[in-house]
Design a protein around this motif. Structure first.
Motif, PDB file in Angstrom:
ATOM      1  N   LYS A  68       0.824  -1.207   0.000  1.00 58.70           N
ATOM      2  CA  LYS A  68       0.000   0.000   0.000  1.00 58.70           C
ATOM      3  C   LYS A  68       0.863   1.265   0.000  1.00 58.70           C
ATOM      4  O   LYS A  68       0.477   2.291  -0.557  1.00 58.70           O
ATOM      5  CB  LYS A  68      -0.939   0.008   1.205  1.00 58.70           C
ATOM      6  N   SER A  69       2.043   1.184   0.603  1.00 57.85           N
ATOM      7  CA  SER A  69       2.911   2.360   0.647  1.00 57.85           C
ATOM      8  C   SER A  69       3.392   2.767  -0.742  1.00 57.85           C
ATOM      9  O   SER A  69       3.709   3.928  -0.976  1.00 57.85           O
ATOM     10  CB  SER A  69       4.109   2.117   1.562  1.00 57.85           C
ATOM     11  N   LEU A  70       3.415   1.816  -1.671  1.00 56.65           N
ATOM     12  CA  LEU A  70       3.867   2.094  -3.037  1.00 56.65           C
ATOM     13  C   LEU A  70       2.730   2.051  -4.050  1.00 56.65           C
ATOM     14  O   LEU A  70       2.976   2.004  -5.253  1.00 56.65           O
ATOM     15  CB  LEU A  70       4.951   1.089  -3.438  1.00 56.65           C
ATOM     16  N   ALA A  71       1.492   2.072  -3.597  1.00 59.00           N
ATOM     17  CA  ALA A  71       0.343   1.924  -4.487  1.00 59.00           C
ATOM     18  C   ALA A  71       0.182   3.092  -5.448  1.00 59.00           C
ATOM     19  O   ALA A  71      -0.243   2.911  -6.582  1.00 59.00           O
ATOM     20  CB  ALA A  71      -0.935   1.754  -3.670  1.00 59.00           C
ATOM     21  N   SER A  72       0.528   4.287  -5.051  1.00 54.58           N
ATOM     22  CA  SER A  72       0.356   5.464  -5.910  1.00 54.58           C
ATOM     23  C   SER A  72       1.693   5.890  -6.497  1.00 54.58           C
ATOM     24  O   SER A  72       2.735   5.781  -5.855  1.00 54.58           O
ATOM     25  CB  SER A  72      -0.217   6.626  -5.093  1.00 54.58           C
ATOM     26  N   LYS A  73       1.666   6.395  -7.723  1.00 52.65           N
ATOM     27  CA  LYS A  73       2.882   6.903  -8.354  1.00 52.65           C
ATOM     28  C   LYS A  73       3.142   8.350  -7.951  1.00 52.65           C
ATOM     29  O   LYS A  73       4.220   8.873  -8.186  1.00 52.65           O
ATOM     30  CB  LYS A  73       2.772   6.811  -9.875  1.00 52.65           C
ATOM     31  N   ASP A  74       2.141   8.999  -7.336  1.00 43.49           N
ATOM     32  CA  ASP A  74       2.273  10.402  -6.960  1.00 43.49           C
ATOM     33  C   ASP A  74       2.927  10.601  -5.601  1.00 43.49           C
ATOM     34  O   ASP A  74       3.438  11.681  -5.319  1.00 43.49           O
ATOM     35  CB  ASP A  74       0.910  11.089  -6.952  1.00 43.49           C
ATOM     36  N   HIS A  75       2.893   9.589  -4.736  1.00 45.72           N
ATOM     37  CA  HIS A  75       3.477   9.717  -3.413  1.00 45.72           C
ATOM     38  C   HIS A  75       3.823   8.343  -2.843  1.00 45.72           C
ATOM     39  O   HIS A  75       3.352   7.328  -3.334  1.00 45.72           O
ATOM     40  CB  HIS A  75       2.528  10.457  -2.461  1.00 45.72           C
ATOM     41  N   ILE A  76       4.651   8.359  -1.809  1.00 46.33           N
ATOM     42  CA  ILE A  76       4.996   7.154  -1.044  1.00 46.33           C
ATOM     43  C   ILE A  76       4.419   7.351   0.345  1.00 46.33           C
ATOM     44  O   ILE A  76       4.593   8.410   0.945  1.00 46.33           O
ATOM     45  CB  ILE A  76       6.514   6.956  -0.959  1.00 46.33           C
ATOM     46  N   ILE A  77       3.742   6.350   0.847  1.00 49.24           N
ATOM     47  CA  ILE A  77       3.158   6.442   2.189  1.00 49.24           C
ATOM     48  C   ILE A  77       4.193   5.950   3.192  1.00 49.24           C
ATOM     49  O   ILE A  77       4.759   4.865   3.050  1.00 49.24           O
ATOM     50  CB  ILE A  77       1.856   5.633   2.283  1.00 49.24           C
ATOM     51  N   SER A  78       4.440   6.751   4.207  1.00 44.89           N
ATOM     52  CA  SER A  78       5.417   6.409   5.228  1.00 44.89           C
ATOM     53  C   SER A  78       4.913   5.244   6.072  1.00 44.89           C
ATOM     54  O   SER A  78       3.746   5.209   6.477  1.00 44.89           O
ATOM     55  CB  SER A  78       5.667   7.614   6.130  1.00 44.89           C
ATOM     56  N   LEU A  79       5.795   4.308   6.340  1.00 45.64           N
ATOM     57  CA  LEU A  79       5.442   3.186   7.211  1.00 45.64           C
ATOM     58  C   LEU A  79       5.458   3.607   8.676  1.00 45.64           C
ATOM     59  O   LEU A  79       4.949   2.900   9.533  1.00 45.64           O
ATOM     60  CB  LEU A  79       6.414   2.023   6.985  1.00 45.64           C
ATOM     61  N   ILE A  80       6.013   4.772   8.960  1.00 48.02           N
ATOM     62  CA  ILE A  80       6.083   5.263  10.330  1.00 48.02           C
ATOM     63  C   ILE A  80       4.743   5.843  10.769  1.00 48.02           C
ATOM     64  O   ILE A  80       4.203   5.468  11.806  1.00 48.02           O
ATOM     65  CB  ILE A  80       7.193   6.329  10.473  1.00 48.02           C
ATOM     66  N   ASP A  81       4.209   6.790   9.963  1.00 49.56           N
ATOM     67  CA  ASP A  81       2.980   7.468  10.375  1.00 49.56           C
ATOM     68  C   ASP A  81       1.820   7.312   9.402  1.00 49.56           C
ATOM     69  O   ASP A  81       0.729   7.798   9.675  1.00 49.56           O
ATOM     70  CB  ASP A  81       3.253   8.951  10.629  1.00 49.56           C
ATOM     71  N   GLY A  82       2.024   6.657   8.264  1.00 46.37           N
ATOM     72  CA  GLY A  82       0.940   6.417   7.313  1.00 46.37           C
ATOM     73  C   GLY A  82       0.557   7.625   6.480  1.00 46.37           C
ATOM     74  O   GLY A  82      -0.484   7.623   5.834  1.00 46.37           O
ATOM     75  N   LYS A  83       1.380   8.664   6.466  1.00 40.57           N
ATOM     76  CA  LYS A  83       1.086   9.862   5.690  1.00 40.57           C
ATOM     77  C   LYS A  83       1.826   9.824   4.357  1.00 40.57           C
ATOM     78  O   LYS A  83       2.917   9.269   4.272  1.00 40.57           O
ATOM     79  CB  LYS A  83       1.499  11.114   6.463  1.00 40.57           C
ATOM     80  N   PRO A  84       1.236  10.446   3.304  1.00 39.74           N
ATOM     81  CA  PRO A  84       1.892  10.434   1.990  1.00 39.74           C
ATOM     82  C   PRO A  84       2.964  11.523   1.878  1.00 39.74           C
ATOM     83  O   PRO A  84       2.804  12.632   2.378  1.00 39.74           O
ATOM     84  CB  PRO A  84       0.741  10.714   1.025  1.00 39.74           C
ATOM     85  N   TYR A  85       4.063  11.173   1.215  1.00 45.72           N
ATOM     86  CA  TYR A  85       5.165  12.103   0.969  1.00 45.72           C
ATOM     87  C   TYR A  85       5.672  11.898  -0.452  1.00 45.72           C
ATOM     88  O   TYR A  85       5.698  10.774  -0.948  1.00 45.72           O
ATOM     89  CB  TYR A  85       6.325  11.849   1.938  1.00 45.72           C
ATOM     90  N   LYS A  86       6.110  12.992  -1.084  1.00 53.63           N
ATOM     91  CA  LYS A  86       6.738  12.868  -2.402  1.00 53.63           C
ATOM     92  C   LYS A  86       8.137  12.289  -2.246  1.00 53.63           C
ATOM     93  O   LYS A  86       8.603  11.528  -3.078  1.00 53.63           O
ATOM     94  CB  LYS A  86       6.817  14.220  -3.105  1.00 53.63           C
ATOM     95  N   THR A  87       8.821  12.682  -1.194  1.00 55.56           N
ATOM     96  CA  THR A  87      10.134  12.136  -0.877  1.00 55.56           C
ATOM     97  C   THR A  87      10.198  11.880   0.626  1.00 55.56           C
ATOM     98  O   THR A  87       9.688  12.671   1.419  1.00 55.56           O
ATOM     99  CB  THR A  87      11.255  13.085  -1.334  1.00 55.56           C
ATOM    100  N   LEU A  88      10.817  10.781   1.004  1.00 52.78           N
ATOM    101  CA  LEU A  88      10.844  10.403   2.416  1.00 52.78           C
ATOM    102  C   LEU A  88      12.077  10.916   3.164  1.00 52.78           C
ATOM    103  O   LEU A  88      12.120  10.830   4.382  1.00 52.78           O
ATOM    104  CB  LEU A  88      10.800   8.873   2.550  1.00 52.78           C
ATOM    105  N   ARG A  89      13.063  11.437   2.464  1.00 50.30           N
ATOM    106  CA  ARG A  89      14.319  11.798   3.116  1.00 50.30           C
ATOM    107  C   ARG A  89      14.147  12.798   4.254  1.00 50.30           C
ATOM    108  O   ARG A  89      14.668  12.586   5.352  1.00 50.30           O
ATOM    109  CB  ARG A  89      15.312  12.340   2.108  1.00 50.30           C
ATOM    110  N   ARG A  90      13.448  13.888   4.021  1.00 49.10           N
ATOM    111  CA  ARG A  90      13.279  14.896   5.070  1.00 49.10           C
ATOM    112  C   ARG A  90      12.438  14.341   6.222  1.00 49.10           C
ATOM    113  O   ARG A  90      12.706  14.594   7.395  1.00 49.10           O
ATOM    114  CB  ARG A  90      12.632  16.152   4.500  1.00 49.10           C
TER     115      ARG A  90
END
Length: 169
Positions: A68-90
């Motif tokens: 589910k974290s990779l289901a969308s091409k527009d964002h990645i869902i964080s496994l930590i808090d379940g929120k979508p991010y374009k990039t997880l680094r920050r």
């Protein structure tokens, strides 16, 4: 130092940490942080702690499934808090993690992406558009040297020398 003093010191350090405006902590994280701070202060002062000094291996449960974290091409869902991010680094840096630690924590493969696919493509297209990644083109044909003195450019001179040469001509 007594156990009471280590608790007071750990409490003071936790309060100072929480009063920092750059600290973002949920209220449920504070008791765990206080306990870690107490253990650190106890280890530094040499005071014995009632619990064992070995830290038990923490089992982290992801907020969403990896699929589910990779289901969308527009964002990645964080496994930590379940929120979508374009990039997880920050986001990961704010959590005190590196991408490798994040992958290790949740048992992810080394090629698990840290950037959303569409965002990555947009950045790639922008970089190509402005010419990043290409070597500068060397002039393929150097200008042919002229043998005629009249066509050769005059050597550079200062203003006074140029004015004197103009009055002589």
């Amino acid at each position: 130092m007594t156990t009471n003093n280590t608790v007071e010191l750990a409490t003071e350090l936790t309060i100072a940490w929480l009063s920092n405006p750059n600290t973002r902590a949920a209220s449920e994280d504070v008791p765990a942080f206080l306990q870690q701070m107490h253990q650190a202060v106890s280890n530094l002062t040499g005071a014995a702690t009632p619990e064992s000094t070995e830290e038990p291996e923490t089992e982290y449960t992801p907020a969403v499934s990896v699929r589910k974290s990779l289901a969308s091409k527009d964002h990645i869902i964080s496994l930590i808090d379940g929120k979508p991010y374009k990039t997880l680094r920050r986001h990961l840096a704010g959590q005190g993690l590196t991408p490798d630690e994040y992958r290790q924590r949740y048992g992810l493969k080394p090629d698990y992406p840290m950037v959303a696919e569409n965002y990555s493509e947009a950045r790639r297209d922008m970089a190509k558009k402005i010419g990043l990644g290409r070597k500068a083109k060397a002039d393929a044909a150097e200008p042919a040297a002229t043998t005629d003195e009249a066509e050769a450019p005059a050597p550079r001179r200062g203003r006074k020398a140029a004015a004197a040469a103009a009055t002589e001509a």
